[in-house]
Design an enzyme around this catalytic site. Sequence first.
Site, PDB file in Angstrom:
ATOM      1  N   LYS A  21       0.785  -1.317  -0.050  1.00 34.21           N
ATOM      2  CA  LYS A  21      -0.208   0.097   0.128  1.00 34.21           C
ATOM      3  C   LYS A  21       0.678   1.335   0.213  1.00 34.21           C
ATOM      4  O   LYS A  21       0.548   2.159  -0.809  1.00 34.21           O
ATOM      5  CB  LYS A  21      -0.976  -0.168   0.958  1.00 34.21           C
ATOM      6  N   LYS A  23       3.971   1.440  -0.798  1.00 33.11           N
ATOM      7  CA  LYS A  23       4.965   1.398  -2.054  1.00 33.11           C
ATOM      8  C   LYS A  23       3.802   2.000  -3.428  1.00 33.11           C
ATOM      9  O   LYS A  23       4.191   2.652  -4.112  1.00 33.11           O
ATOM     10  CB  LYS A  23       5.434   0.417  -2.504  1.00 33.11           C
ATOM     11  N   ARG A  26       3.635   5.614  -3.374  1.00 31.41           N
ATOM     12  CA  ARG A  26       4.871   6.234  -4.214  1.00 31.41           C
ATOM     13  C   ARG A  26       4.475   6.433  -5.585  1.00 31.41           C
ATOM     14  O   ARG A  26       4.779   7.134  -6.245  1.00 31.41           O
ATOM     15  CB  ARG A  26       6.013   5.635  -3.575  1.00 31.41           C
ATOM     16  N   PHE A  40      11.672   5.577  -0.295  1.00 36.44           N
ATOM     17  CA  PHE A  40      11.457   4.131  -0.232  1.00 36.44           C
ATOM     18  C   PHE A  40      10.775   3.253   1.144  1.00 36.44           C
ATOM     19  O   PHE A  40      10.711   4.067   2.177  1.00 36.44           O
ATOM     20  CB  PHE A  40      12.525   3.346  -0.533  1.00 36.44           C
ATOM     21  N   HIS A 122       6.943   8.195  14.999  1.00 35.70           N
ATOM     22  CA  HIS A 122       6.304   6.676  15.151  1.00 35.70           C
ATOM     23  C   HIS A 122       4.766   6.781  15.147  1.00 35.70           C
ATOM     24  O   HIS A 122       4.028   7.599  15.626  1.00 35.70           O
ATOM     25  CB  HIS A 122       6.525   6.197  16.522  1.00 35.70           C
ATOM     26  N   GLU A 141       3.747  -0.766  13.994  1.00 32.48           N
ATOM     27  CA  GLU A 141       4.431   0.244  14.011  1.00 32.48           C
ATOM     28  C   GLU A 141       4.894   0.806  12.845  1.00 32.48           C
ATOM     29  O   GLU A 141       5.569   0.246  12.075  1.00 32.48           O
ATOM     30  CB  GLU A 141       5.451   0.167  14.951  1.00 32.48           C
ATOM     31  N   GLU A 156      23.709   3.368  14.447  1.00 30.46           N
ATOM     32  CA  GLU A 156      23.490   3.303  16.053  1.00 30.46           C
ATOM     33  C   GLU A 156      23.047   1.923  16.431  1.00 30.46           C
ATOM     34  O   GLU A 156      23.348   1.441  17.377  1.00 30.46           O
ATOM     35  CB  GLU A 156      22.928   4.316  16.469  1.00 30.46           C
TER      36      GLU A 156
HETATM   37  P1  0O2 Z   1      12.461  -1.109  -5.600  1.00 25.99           P
HETATM   38  O1  0O2 Z   1      11.553  -0.902  -6.595  1.00 25.99           O
HETATM   39  O2  0O2 Z   1      13.763  -1.281  -6.016  1.00 25.99           O
HETATM   40  O3  0O2 Z   1      11.982   0.198  -4.780  1.00 25.99           O
HETATM   41  P2  0O2 Z   1      11.260  -6.146  -0.134  1.00 25.99           P
HETATM   42  O4  0O2 Z   1      10.775  -7.059   0.631  1.00 25.99           O
HETATM   43  O5  0O2 Z   1      12.380  -6.228  -0.790  1.00 25.99           O
HETATM   44  O6  0O2 Z   1       9.959  -5.449  -0.685  1.00 25.99           O
HETATM   45  P3  0O2 Z   1      12.279  -5.475   2.328  1.00 25.99           P
HETATM   46  O7  0O2 Z   1      12.813  -6.792   2.554  1.00 25.99           O
HETATM   47  O8  0O2 Z   1      11.251  -4.945   3.607  1.00 25.99           O
HETATM   48  O9  0O2 Z   1      11.504  -5.004   1.186  1.00 25.99           O
HETATM   49  O10 0O2 Z   1      13.281  -4.173   2.635  1.00 25.99           O
HETATM   50  P4  0O2 Z   1      14.608  -4.117   1.834  1.00 25.99           P
HETATM   51  O11 0O2 Z   1      14.871  -5.324   0.841  1.00 25.99           O
HETATM   52  O12 0O2 Z   1      15.705  -3.804   2.585  1.00 25.99           O
HETATM   53  O13 0O2 Z   1      14.432  -3.036   0.915  1.00 25.99           O
HETATM   54  C1  0O2 Z   1      13.081  -2.564   0.258  1.00 25.99           C
HETATM   55  C2  0O2 Z   1      13.284  -1.656  -0.547  1.00 25.99           C
HETATM   56  O14 0O2 Z   1      13.973  -0.322  -0.333  1.00 25.99           O
HETATM   57  C3  0O2 Z   1      13.886  -1.975  -1.898  1.00 25.99           C
HETATM   58  O15 0O2 Z   1      13.281  -1.791  -2.936  1.00 25.99           O
HETATM   59  C4  0O2 Z   1      15.321  -1.455  -1.871  1.00 25.99           C
HETATM   60  O16 0O2 Z   1      15.900  -1.360  -3.118  1.00 25.99           O
HETATM   61  C5  0O2 Z   1      14.830  -0.125  -1.418  1.00 25.99           C
HETATM   62  N1  0O2 Z   1      15.895   0.667  -0.647  1.00 25.99           N
HETATM   63  C6  0O2 Z   1      16.919  -0.014   0.487  1.00 25.99           C
HETATM   64  N2  0O2 Z   1      17.711   0.972   0.855  1.00 25.99           N
HETATM   65  C7  0O2 Z   1      17.555   1.890  -0.112  1.00 25.99           C
HETATM   66  C8  0O2 Z   1      18.071   3.337  -0.053  1.00 25.99           C
HETATM   67  O17 0O2 Z   1      19.055   3.771   0.542  1.00 25.99           O
HETATM   68  N3  0O2 Z   1      17.677   4.312  -0.969  1.00 25.99           N
HETATM   69  C9  0O2 Z   1      16.496   3.734  -1.982  1.00 25.99           C
HETATM   70  N4  0O2 Z   1      16.100   4.833  -2.964  1.00 25.99           N
HETATM   71  N5  0O2 Z   1      15.917   2.656  -1.774  1.00 25.99           N
HETATM   72  C10 0O2 Z   1      16.470   1.961  -1.057  1.00 25.99           C
HETATM   73  P5  0O2 Z   1      12.251  -2.905  -3.708  1.00 25.99           P
HETATM   74  O18 0O2 Z   1      11.369  -3.069  -2.691  1.00 25.99           O
HETATM   75  O19 0O2 Z   1      13.142  -4.451  -4.072  1.00 25.99           O
HETATM   76  O20 0O2 Z   1      11.564  -2.280  -4.819  1.00 25.99           O
HETATM   77  P1  0O2 Z   2      14.186  -3.102  16.513  1.00 22.62           P
HETATM   78  O1  0O2 Z   2      15.246  -3.979  16.222  1.00 22.62           O
HETATM   79  O2  0O2 Z   2      14.034  -1.878  15.461  1.00 22.62           O
HETATM   80  O3  0O2 Z   2      12.640  -3.715  16.327  1.00 22.62           O
HETATM   81  P2  0O2 Z   2       8.133  -0.145  23.321  1.00 22.62           P
HETATM   82  O4  0O2 Z   2       9.079  -1.201  24.296  1.00 22.62           O
HETATM   83  O5  0O2 Z   2       8.282  -0.484  21.856  1.00 22.62           O
HETATM   84  O6  0O2 Z   2       6.763  -0.119  23.872  1.00 22.62           O
HETATM   85  P3  0O2 Z   2      10.028   1.505  23.348  1.00 22.62           P
HETATM   86  O7  0O2 Z   2      11.183   0.713  23.156  1.00 22.62           O
HETATM   87  O8  0O2 Z   2      10.441   2.933  24.158  1.00 22.62           O
HETATM   88  O9  0O2 Z   2       8.754   1.077  23.759  1.00 22.62           O
HETATM   89  O10 0O2 Z   2       9.522   2.195  21.843  1.00 22.62           O
HETATM   90  P4  0O2 Z   2      10.190   3.085  21.175  1.00 22.62           P
HETATM   91  O11 0O2 Z   2      11.389   3.840  21.818  1.00 22.62           O
HETATM   92  O12 0O2 Z   2       8.985   4.276  20.810  1.00 22.62           O
HETATM   93  O13 0O2 Z   2      10.500   2.791  19.729  1.00 22.62           O
HETATM   94  C1  0O2 Z   2      10.755   1.472  19.420  1.00 22.62           C
HETATM   95  C2  0O2 Z   2      11.804   1.283  18.184  1.00 22.62           C
HETATM   96  O14 0O2 Z   2      12.120   2.687  17.605  1.00 22.62           O
HETATM   97  C3  0O2 Z   2      12.797   0.536  18.390  1.00 22.62           C
HETATM   98  O15 0O2 Z   2      12.576  -0.756  18.112  1.00 22.62           O
HETATM   99  C4  0O2 Z   2      13.616   1.088  17.278  1.00 22.62           C
HETATM  100  O16 0O2 Z   2      13.542   0.345  15.971  1.00 22.62           O
HETATM  101  C5  0O2 Z   2      13.466   2.421  17.286  1.00 22.62           C
HETATM  102  N1  0O2 Z   2      14.255   3.203  18.177  1.00 22.62           N
HETATM  103  C6  0O2 Z   2      13.857   3.759  19.455  1.00 22.62           C
HETATM  104  N2  0O2 Z   2      15.004   4.413  19.920  1.00 22.62           N
HETATM  105  C7  0O2 Z   2      16.120   4.148  19.321  1.00 22.62           C
HETATM  106  C8  0O2 Z   2      17.352   4.583  19.401  1.00 22.62           C
HETATM  107  O17 0O2 Z   2      17.753   5.153  20.267  1.00 22.62           O
HETATM  108  N3  0O2 Z   2      18.372   4.061  18.342  1.00 22.62           N
HETATM  109  C9  0O2 Z   2      17.747   3.401  17.364  1.00 22.62           C
HETATM  110  N4  0O2 Z   2      18.753   3.125  16.352  1.00 22.62           N
HETATM  111  N5  0O2 Z   2      16.642   3.015  17.129  1.00 22.62           N
HETATM  112  C10 0O2 Z   2      15.663   3.445  18.205  1.00 22.62           C
HETATM  113  P5  0O2 Z   2      13.540  -1.968  18.823  1.00 22.62           P
HETATM  114  O18 0O2 Z   2      12.628  -3.016  19.305  1.00 22.62           O
HETATM  115  O19 0O2 Z   2      14.407  -1.346  19.833  1.00 22.62           O
HETATM  116  O20 0O2 Z   2      14.519  -2.410  17.686  1.00 22.62           O
END
Ligand code: 0O2
Ligand code: 0O2
Length: 226
Positions: A21, A23, A26, A40, A122, A141, A156
């Site tokens: 939905k 995508k 977009r 993306f 979020h 989420e 991070e």
């Molecule tokens: P398109 O047409 O290339 O956008 P997926 O199961 O592959 O649909 P997933 O596993 O949830 O998605 O996440 P993934 O594989 O990490 O990345 C999802 C999509 O985001 C992929 O495109 C990536 O090419 C795109 N993507 C990841 N990183 C970047 C980035 O830094 N910049 C941009 N522009 N795109 C990024 P799709 O979905 O294969 O299709």
């Molecule tokens: P993952 O691996 O991404 O799933 P909650 O326990 O969710 O009710 P919480 O943890 O306070 O309460 O939720 P919060 O802080 O609103 O956000 C949860 C998610 O936000 C995290 O999921 C991360 O994806 C992202 N996030 C929040 N704070 C940070 C941070 O300081 N650094 C980074 N890199 N991501 C953050 P998870 O489950 O921690 O991890």
Amino acid sequence: MGTWGNFLSPYIQAVDELKIKFKGMRSQFGATGTTSPIEFVTGRVKPLASIYDKTLEKGVSFEPSKQLATELQDIAGIRIMCQFVDDISTVVNLIRQRDDLKVIEEIDYITHSKPSGYRSYHMIVEYPVETIQGKIEVLAEIQIRTLAMNFWASIEHSMNYKYKGLFPEEIKNRLQNAAEAAFKLDEEMSSIRSEIQEAQVYFSEFKDSTNPKIRIQSTTEEKERE
Ligand code: 0O2
Ligand code: 0O2
């Protein structure tokens, strides 16, 4: 409540559907010739090991249950990346207007960044999944952030694994500084937004006009229309 496979199945479906939905949004912007606020979209179902860690943090028992479904709001996770900070509120408004999901909670970690330096918007939503057993409402989420915020958060997040959340003071300070630098980059890019977008339109038109296959195809389409 049955097996993990049964429990997670509607979450897998929710992530797949929501990804399609968003995508789709977009592509719809592209089709109408408007610049998309969505760069993306990615999505994942929380791995069991992470679900286990979260249950320990929250004091919830690690078993498929209604309590787990209520307490862990990010078993289904969608991430939407935007080029500019302003695009985030556009995407948030588009999500608020949708009839196929219900927004339960919004947390603005952009205006109020986390002490780590983390920034993102979020939204916790309730999403109905149609299954052979009927409709199941699951929580998902949605994290909405810029490319720069995503760059910082990805790095991070992996460092967090290395240090198990206990960063040495120096690394912690450097990460906070890096988060501020990423935000300055976002502000800088926003200030030349129209310039960047003009260049992007020019670039994609230029690419199409210099690609012989596309030129032949559009000429054929024009002829067919005449
Ligand atoms: P398109 O047409 O290339 O956008 P997926 O199961 O592959 O649909 P997933 O596993 O949830 O998605 O996440 P993934 O594989 O990490 O990345 C999802 C999509 O985001 C992929 O495109 C990536 O090419 C795109 N993507 C990841 N990183 C970047 C980035 O830094 N910049 C941009 N522009 N795109 C990024 P799709 O979905 O294969 O299709
Ligand atoms: P993952 O691996 O991404 O799933 P909650 O326990 O969710 O009710 P919480 O943890 O306070 O309460 O939720 P919060 O802080 O609103 O956000 C949860 C998610 O936000 C995290 O999921 C991360 O994806 C992202 N996030 C929040 N704070 C940070 C941070 O300081 N650094 C980074 N890199 N991501 C953050 P998870 O489950 O921690 O991890």
